[in-house]
Design an enzyme around this catalytic site. Structure first.
Site, mmCIF file in Angstrom:
data_model
loop_
_atom_site.group_PDB
_atom_site.id
_atom_site.type_symbol
_atom_site.label_atom_id
_atom_site.label_comp_id
_atom_site.label_asym_id
_atom_site.label_seq_id
_atom_site.Cartn_x
_atom_site.Cartn_y
_atom_site.Cartn_z
ATOM 1 N N CYS A 103 0.916 -1.179 -0.070
ATOM 2 C CA CYS A 103 0.048 -0.134 -0.022
ATOM 3 C C CYS A 103 0.666 1.261 0.063
ATOM 4 C CB CYS A 103 -1.133 -0.156 1.133
ATOM 5 S SG CYS A 103 -2.244 1.163 0.674
ATOM 6 N N HIS A 159 -3.692 -5.261 -0.119
ATOM 7 C CA HIS A 159 -3.352 -5.807 1.158
ATOM 8 C C HIS A 159 -3.306 -7.109 1.235
ATOM 9 C CE1 HIS A 159 -2.952 -2.097 3.559
ATOM 10 N NE2 HIS A 159 -3.927 -1.605 2.689
ATOM 11 N N GLU A 196 -1.920 -9.245 3.261
ATOM 12 C CA GLU A 196 -2.299 -9.830 4.680
ATOM 13 C C GLU A 196 -3.618 -9.788 4.978
ATOM 14 O OE1 GLU A 196 -1.268 -6.755 3.555
ATOM 15 O OE2 GLU A 196 -2.248 -5.159 5.123
#
Lengths: 207, 251
Positions: free
Chosen positions: A81, A188, A190
């Site tokens: 990001c 993202h 994650e």
């Protein structure tokens, strides 16, 4: 060998820690560059927040020098990001701000495209990521997969060879960059469920 | 193409899941973790976890339990309820919360939204707007878990929070919440047309058609609590139905 998780003290470090923990890979969270980086072979920098705010944090802690040296040594780096965006030459969020200039390009609002189409900003949610032709073979398992995005600014590469991923939101924008051992993603991983987990695993184990 | 998000909401009193109707008559339902695991396994798009003050006083955040939920959650999780300081938000960030939702805190501290957006970026903050109609039929904002009338129209507040750095709006009709009567479509439509940030519709969804109606009214994403817990409807069925109607949904 461990992965450094760079803690800028404004990022979503908790999410990244949880994701790396779920992979089972060894890591260390650092809020300052290590004096000796011999036990670390790669690093992840993740950011939320505005480009200038994050750059200020990066510079104040000396992470800029560390990251530049880390890349010069050809050690893998993943920027997520805003962590990807600061790899650019300049960012134009709030004000003109110099980036790390590791991958040439500028970061701008994706508004000019979305304004025409009446789409909402920030660009929030799951969207499709397409691998660019040059990298189709190496990154094929991520081609045409949905990842989670939440941002209003995007990286505009100066060199086509650095464009790794593209995504469509009112128009095409660059959702991933690459240069040798450096990779940056706008989404993202994650927080992108199984495919995101696989991407993180790919970075810490294979990249 | 950006996919439409289906977002289950988990209402939590710090130790148990709870259910209410119209933000009242709270019942305890059991632990959060098993339900969270089911949602994760069923590929929902995002999760909202709200810390509910069931006794009308503010409920302190149970950080220890929360960190257990976050350690298994590989989807974006928005946490809200009782947030009123940057220190709490820092702590939530450290644990792995991806977004925070604030309502009451913004009415008590008019700089909180701006400060938070400045520090974490606008996409981190979801402003939660809880709404009831007054006698003239106007949509009015309520805080403190639906108990305090803030004398502010939902439209004025939506414009104000967008200007001050909200990334999204979680728009809940208190009167429809837990009632299985569908979303307040007039409200969803009004606010969605007014702001250029995403609006998440919440409160009342029961059937697949209710979810679709929310999208037609202008919602960017669709949240629901009761229907996924108390009816046979699953997020997967909702996504399949919407996909069949032509909406872009995540597999």
């Amino acid at each position: 060998m461990k992965t450094i998780l760079i803690d800028l003290e404004v990022g979503n470090i908790g999410s990244v820690v949880n994701a790396v923990r779920r992979i089972g890979h060894e890591y260390e969270v650092l809020s300052e560059p290590p004096r000796n980086d011999n036990k670390f072979d790669r690093a992840i920098i993740s950011g939320v927040g505005s480009f200038p705010f994050v750059m200020k944090k990066v510079r104040s802690k000396g992470w800029d020098d560390f990251i530049l040296s880390h890349c010069e040594k050809r050690k893998p780096l993943l920027g997520i990001c805003v962590g990807m965006q600061i790899l650019s030459t300049f960012g134009y969020e709030d004000e003109e701000c110099r980036g790390l200039d590791i991958i040439p390009g500028v970061v701008r609002l994706i508004k000019p495209v979305t304004e025409q189409s009446g789409l909402k900003l920030p660009h929030v949610g799951w969207n499709n990521v397409v691998v660019t032709e040059k990298y189709k073979n190496h990154f094929s398992i991520f081609d045409n997969q949905d990842f989670y995005f939440t941002h209003s600014y995007a990286f505009n590469c100066a060199q086509k060879q650095n464009e790794l991923f593209r995504t469509y939101y009112g128009g095409d924008f660059c959702s991933g960059v690459v240069d040798a051992n450096i990779i940056g993603v706008q989404f993202h991983p994650e927080k992108s469920s199984t495919v995101g987990h696989n991407f993180m695993k790919f970075f810490v184990e294979k990249f | 193409m950006l996919k439409t998000r289906i977002i289950p909401t988990l209402l939590w009193d710090g130790s148990s899941l709870v259910k209410g109707t119209k933000f009242d008559s709270w019942r305890r339902l059991g632990p959060v973790l098993p339900l969270l695991k089911i949602y994760l396994a069923r590929h929902v798009d995002e999760v909202i976890l709200l810390n509910i003050a069931t006794n009308k006083r503010s409920t302190p955040i149970n950080f220890e339990e929360l960190s257990k939920f976050l350690s298994i959650c590989d989807l974006p999780i928005c946490f809200g309820g009782g947030i009123n300081s940057l220190e709490q938000i820092d702590r939530l960030m450290d644990l792995g919360v991806d977004k925070i939702s604030i309502n009451t805190g913004l009415f008590r501290n008019k700089y909180l939204l701006r400060d938070c957006a400045r520090k974490y970026g606008t996409q981190f903050v979801v402003v939660s707007i809880d709404v009831k109609k007054d006698d003239s039929g106007e949509h009015i904002c309520f805080s403190e878990n639906g108990s305090k009338n803030e004398n502010k129209s939902a439209t004025d507040w939506a414009i104000e929070v967008e200007q001050n750095g909200a990334g999204e709006i979680l728009l809940t009709s208190i009167e429809n919440d837990g009632m299985f009567s569908g979303y307040d479509l007039e409200l969803v439509n009004k606010i969605s047309n007014l702001v250029s940030i995403p609006v998440i519709a919440s409160g009342g969804a029961k059937t697949c058609r209710d979810f679709e109606a929310g999208l037609i009214a202008g919602a960017h994403a669709l949240a629901a609590a009761s229907c996924f817990q108390f009816t046979e409807l699953t997020p997967k069925e909702v996504k399949k139905y919407l996909k069949d109607q032509g909406y872009c949904m995540r597999r």
